[in-house]
Design a protein around this motif. Structure first.
Motif, mmCIF file in Angstrom:
data_model
loop_
_atom_site.group_PDB
_atom_site.id
_atom_site.type_symbol
_atom_site.label_atom_id
_atom_site.label_comp_id
_atom_site.label_asym_id
_atom_site.label_seq_id
_atom_site.Cartn_x
_atom_site.Cartn_y
_atom_site.Cartn_z
ATOM 1 N N ILE A 265 0.869 -1.181 0.000
ATOM 2 C CA ILE A 265 0.000 0.000 0.000
ATOM 3 C C ILE A 265 0.904 1.228 0.000
ATOM 4 C CG2 ILE A 265 -1.856 1.222 1.204
ATOM 5 C CD1 ILE A 265 -2.021 -1.686 2.764
ATOM 6 N N TYR A 266 0.741 2.099 -0.991
ATOM 7 C CA TYR A 266 1.633 3.249 -1.146
ATOM 8 C C TYR A 266 0.912 4.575 -0.900
ATOM 9 C CZ TYR A 266 4.979 0.053 -3.322
ATOM 10 O OH TYR A 266 5.852 -0.977 -3.563
ATOM 11 N N THR A 267 1.576 5.464 -0.164
ATOM 12 C CA THR A 267 1.062 6.823 0.063
ATOM 13 C C THR A 267 2.228 7.807 -0.009
ATOM 14 O OG1 THR A 267 1.311 6.609 2.463
ATOM 15 C CG2 THR A 267 -0.840 6.051 1.542
ATOM 16 N N GLN A 268 1.883 9.094 0.055
ATOM 17 C CA GLN A 268 2.931 10.128 -0.007
ATOM 18 C C GLN A 268 3.641 10.286 1.330
ATOM 19 O OE1 GLN A 268 1.724 14.250 -0.150
ATOM 20 N NE2 GLN A 268 3.271 14.756 -1.693
ATOM 21 N N LYS B 213 -3.058 -6.609 9.908
ATOM 22 C CA LYS B 213 -2.485 -5.276 9.719
ATOM 23 C C LYS B 213 -1.435 -5.263 8.614
ATOM 24 C CE LYS B 213 -3.180 -3.686 14.500
ATOM 25 N NZ LYS B 213 -2.515 -3.139 15.704
ATOM 26 N N TRP B 214 -1.391 -4.142 7.899
ATOM 27 C CA TRP B 214 -0.384 -3.913 6.865
ATOM 28 C C TRP B 214 0.222 -2.528 7.068
ATOM 29 C CZ3 TRP B 214 -4.973 -6.334 6.055
ATOM 30 C CH2 TRP B 214 -4.940 -7.606 5.454
ATOM 31 N N SER B 215 1.521 -2.444 6.956
ATOM 32 C CA SER B 215 2.189 -1.139 7.045
ATOM 33 C C SER B 215 2.095 -0.428 5.701
ATOM 34 C CB SER B 215 3.661 -1.317 7.431
ATOM 35 O OG SER B 215 3.765 -1.849 8.724
ATOM 36 N N VAL B 216 1.964 0.885 5.754
ATOM 37 C CA VAL B 216 1.918 1.702 4.547
ATOM 38 C C VAL B 216 3.342 2.043 4.122
ATOM 39 C CG1 VAL B 216 1.281 3.988 3.687
ATOM 40 C CG2 VAL B 216 -0.379 2.644 4.981
ATOM 41 N N THR B 217 3.603 2.008 2.828
ATOM 42 C CA THR B 217 4.926 2.338 2.287
ATOM 43 C C THR B 217 4.902 3.732 1.671
ATOM 44 O OG1 THR B 217 5.389 0.009 1.780
ATOM 45 C CG2 THR B 217 6.714 1.668 0.638
ATOM 46 N N VAL B 218 5.822 4.590 2.099
ATOM 47 C CA VAL B 218 5.932 5.940 1.537
ATOM 48 C C VAL B 218 6.731 5.865 0.240
ATOM 49 C CG1 VAL B 218 6.858 8.260 1.883
ATOM 50 C CG2 VAL B 218 5.754 7.054 3.788
ATOM 51 N N VAL B 219 6.216 6.472 -0.818
ATOM 52 C CA VAL B 219 6.868 6.422 -2.129
ATOM 53 C C VAL B 219 8.117 7.303 -2.127
ATOM 54 C CG1 VAL B 219 6.627 6.887 -4.592
ATOM 55 C CG2 VAL B 219 4.697 5.963 -3.307
ATOM 56 N N THR B 220 9.222 6.742 -2.600
ATOM 57 C CA THR B 220 10.486 7.466 -2.720
ATOM 58 C C THR B 220 10.923 7.495 -4.186
ATOM 59 O OG1 THR B 220 11.794 5.455 -2.438
ATOM 60 C CG2 THR B 220 11.187 6.668 -0.429
ATOM 61 N N ASP B 221 11.939 8.310 -4.472
ATOM 62 C CA ASP B 221 12.494 8.360 -5.832
ATOM 63 C C ASP B 221 12.984 6.980 -6.270
ATOM 64 O OD1 ASP B 221 12.039 11.062 -6.085
ATOM 65 O OD2 ASP B 221 14.037 11.636 -5.398
ATOM 66 N N LYS B 222 13.590 6.257 -5.356
ATOM 67 C CA LYS B 222 14.125 4.925 -5.650
ATOM 68 C C LYS B 222 13.013 3.959 -6.049
ATOM 69 C CE LYS B 222 16.876 1.150 -3.734
ATOM 70 N NZ LYS B 222 17.539 0.590 -2.519
#
Length: 359
Positions: free
Chosen positions: A327-330, A343-352
Motif C-alpha cells: 500500500i503506497y502513500t505520499q 495489519k499492513w504497514s503503509v509504504t511511503v513512495v520514494t524516488d528509488k
C-alpha cells in the motif's frame, strides 16, 4: 662424412617422423572426443524439447497489463526452455476463445488464460480438458460450473485490495472529522474480477460508514474513457470529495480531467484513490495527486513457471495462488491499514521506488 654423422641424421629423421605420427594420432583423438561431446550435446537437446505454452492475454489496456506481458515473455523464453505462443485478444472474449482453440489444435503442453471477464468459458475449457491440456488462469478469475476445467488460478485478492483502500478512506475521514464522504466511482471493465472485488469493497464500506456514492460508471480500465467519465461527473456534481478509480490508468484520466476543469487534486482538493501502483501511478502518489495506491503485482511469470514445473514432475498444485502487494502513500499520516485484525504497514513512495518500478 663419417658413418656416425650419417647415423645421427637418420636417427633424427626417425624421431621427427615418429613425432609427426604422434601429433596426428593425438589430434585425431582430440577431434574425435570433441565430436563425441558435440554429438552428446545435440542428442541431449533433441531429448529435451521445449515446453510449449499458449498464453491468451486480455489486451494492453494499461501499464500494469504491459508489465504483466513482459513478465510472461521474459520468463517463458526459448533460452529458458520454452516455446511461448502469445496472443493479444484486444479486450475481446471471442478472440480469447479463438486463441485457446488454436492452442488446442497446436497441441501445446499448457494453456495460460488471462480472461477479460469471468463468465462464458465453459465450452472452450471443456475442449481443452478433453485434449488433456492443463489450463492455468491468471489475474482475473473464471466462473464455470465445473472447476476441474482449469488446473489452478494465479492472481491478486482484488476484494482485499479494495478493503485496504477503504480502510485508508475510513481513517482519512476520521482524522479530518468528516461525517460522510461524497464519492464518484470509476469502475473497471464490468464483469472483470478486479472490478467485482474492488467495487464490492467500496459498496460495503459506503454502507457501513454512511458514505455517498454519487454515481458509478465504467472507465474500462483505460485513461481515455475515464477522462470522459470524470468530465461528466464534474459537470453534474460540485461537492466531490473522492474519486475511487479501479486502476492507475483510470486515475490518470481522472486527474487530467479535474485539472483541465480548473480544479485541484490532492489534500486541498479532490482526493484520488487508485490501484496497481505502476510507475506513473507511484509518481503521482509522490506528487500528492493520488492519495493512496494499492499495489497489484503483475509479475506472474515466475509463479506460473513454478506451477508448471510442479506439473511436469506430476506433483499436486493448489487451486489458488495469491500474489502479494503493498500500500503506497505520499506520507505516513496514516501508517497502518487494518482489516479484521490483520495489519499492513503503509509504504511511503520514494524516488528509488519510482525509478526501480519496471512497469
Amino acid at each position: 662424412m663419417s658413418e656416425t654423422g650419417n647415423g645421427r641424421k637418420n636417427w633424427t629423421r626417425v624421431v621427427a617422423a615418429v613425432g609427426l605420427v604422434f601429433l596426428a594420432v593425438a589430434g585425431g583423438i582430440v577431434l574425435a572426443n570433441a565430436n563425441k561431446v558435440i554429438n552428446k550435446t545435440e542428442k541431449k537437446d533433441e531429448e529435451t524439447p521445449l515446453i510449449s505454452i499458449g498464453f491468451s492475454q486480455v489486451g494492453a489496456e494499461s501499464e500494469w497489463r504491459t508489465g504483466n506481458s513482459i513478465s510472461i515473455k521474459t520468463t517463458f523464453s526459448q533460452k529458458r526452455g520454452y516455446d511461448l505462443i502469445f496472443k493479444d485478444a484486444q479486450q475481446q472474449q471471442e478472440q480469447q476463445i479463438k486463441a485457446i482453440r488454436g492452442f488446442i489444435q497446436q497441441d501445446v503442453n499448457y494453456i495460460v488464460l488471462a480472461p477479460v471477464v469471468e463468465t462464458g468459458w465453459d465450452t472452450v475449457l471443456k475442449e481443452a480438458k478433453k485434449a488433456k491440456i492443463p489450463v492455468i488462469i491468471a489475474d482475473r478469475q473464471v466462473k464455470v460450473k465445473d472447476d476441474s476445467l482449469y488446473t489452478t488460478w494465479v492472481g491478486a485478492d482484488f476484494y482485499q485490495e479494495g478493503q485496504k483502500a477503504c480502510s485508508w478512506m475510513e481513517q482519512y475521514a476520521e482524522r479530518n472529522k468528516k461525517k460522510t464522504l461524497n464519492i464518484v466511482h470509476i469502475m473497471g471493465t464490468e464483469g472483470a474480477t478486479a472490478q467485482i472485488g474492488r467495487t464490492k469493497a467500496l459498496e460495503e464500506a459506503a454502507k457501513k460508514n454512511g458514505w455517498n456514492i454519487l454515481e458509478q460508471q465504467t472507465g474500462a480500465f483505460t485513461q481515455a474513457k475515464s477522462h470522459e467519465v470524470m468530465e461528466e461527473y464534474l459537470k453534474k456534481y460540485k461537492d466531490i470529495d473522492m474519486v475511487y478509480c479501479e486502476n492507475d490508468s483510470e486515475a490518470l484520466g481522472a486527474i487530467n480531467a479535474i485539472e483541465q476543469a480548473g480544479k485541484k487534486v490532492g489534500t486541498d482538493g479532490i482526493q484520488i484513490i487508485s490501484f496497481d501502483a505502476t510507475r506513473e501511478g507511484l509518481a503521482e502518489v509522490q506528487n500528492g495527486k493520488i492519495a493512496v495506491d494499492v499495489e497489484c503485482n503483475p509479475d506472474f511469470g515466475k509463479k506460473i513457471e513454478k506451477i508448471i514445473k510442479q506439473l511436469e514432475y506430476k506433483r499436486d498444485v493448489n487451486k489458488e495462488y495469491y500474489i502479494g502487494d503493498k500500500i503506497y502513500t505520499q506520507n505516513k499520516s496514516i501508517s497502518t491499514i487494518e482489516i479484521e485484525k490483520a495489519k499492513w504497514s503503509v509504504t511511503v513512495v520514494t524516488d528509488k521506488i519510482v525509478k526501480e518500478r519496471v512497469y
